[in-house]
Design a protein around this motif. Structure first.
Motif, PDB file in Angstrom:
ATOM      1  N   ARG A  40       0.859  -1.183   0.000  1.00 19.16           N
ATOM      2  CA  ARG A  40       0.000   0.000   0.000  1.00 19.16           C
ATOM      3  C   ARG A  40       0.900   1.240   0.000  1.00 19.16           C
ATOM      4  NH1 ARG A  40      -3.168  -3.651  -0.435  1.00 19.16           N
ATOM      5  NH2 ARG A  40      -5.251  -3.832   0.428  1.00 19.16           N
ATOM      6  N   ASN A  69      -4.972   3.903  -1.649  1.00 22.46           N
ATOM      7  CA  ASN A  69      -5.165   2.734  -0.793  1.00 22.46           C
ATOM      8  C   ASN A  69      -6.601   2.223  -0.853  1.00 22.46           C
ATOM      9  OD1 ASN A  69      -2.510   2.582   0.012  1.00 22.46           O
ATOM     10  ND2 ASN A  69      -2.818   3.804   1.851  1.00 22.46           N
ATOM     11  N   GLU A  70      -7.565   3.136  -0.928  1.00 16.22           N
ATOM     12  CA  GLU A  70      -8.964   2.716  -1.026  1.00 16.22           C
ATOM     13  C   GLU A  70      -9.231   2.001  -2.349  1.00 16.22           C
ATOM     14  OE1 GLU A  70     -11.324   6.190  -0.258  1.00 16.22           O
ATOM     15  OE2 GLU A  70     -10.832   6.171   1.878  1.00 16.22           O
ATOM     16  N   ASP A 114      -7.806  -1.385  -1.942  1.00 19.01           N
ATOM     17  CA  ASP A 114      -8.693  -2.167  -1.078  1.00 19.01           C
ATOM     18  C   ASP A 114      -9.875  -2.711  -1.882  1.00 19.01           C
ATOM     19  OD1 ASP A 114      -7.090  -1.688   1.118  1.00 19.01           O
ATOM     20  OD2 ASP A 114      -8.358  -0.071   1.907  1.00 19.01           O
TER      21      ASP A 114
END
Length: 129
Positions: free
Chosen positions: A55, A63-64, A67
């Motif tokens: 990340r 990062n989202e 994810d």
């Protein structure tokens, strides 16, 4: 390929020229020592990338997105497990590419949100956009 095969995944950077330029984050899928990689569309500089975590260090938006990619991989793994099905790394890659996320954009969501807020507000009060 055996039923006990384990699919692993991780995010990695692909080298770019010049070395300090933003690089594309790739999702690497490994199953039975065979790998498949696909570009996530996320670009980060090597200075902000944490290879141990897979990340970025401070880019919350990137990062989202990663994810979300990871959630899609885990959902495919879970579905395959429930069905007793085992795909190759290439087949999982293709399933990820075929299964485009069709989410709601902010432009499409905002008018509905404003309407909902107007319906729930006190009578006579007008919301402006």
């Amino acid at each position: 390929m055996t039923k006990s095969a384990l699919l692993t995944h991780r995010f990695c950077l692909k080298a770019a020229e010049p070395p300090d330029a933003p690089q594309t984050v790739h999702l690497r899928l490994i199953l039975d020592r065979r790998k498949a990689e696909l570009a996530t569309g996320v670009k980060v500089t090597p200075a902000e990338w944490n290879p141990a975590r897979g990340r970025t260090q401070r880019n919350r938006f990137a990062n989202e997105l990663l994810d979300a990619w990871e959630a899609r991989v885990l959902a495919l793994k879970h579905t395959d497990l429930l069905k007793g099905q085992l795909r190759t790394a290439s087949q999982i890659k293709q399933a990820l590419l075929d299964n485009k996320q069709t989410g709601t954009t902010a432009a499409a969501y905002l008018p509905r949100h404003v309407d909902r807020m107007a319906d729930s507000s006190t009578p006579g009060r007008r919301l402006s956009v």
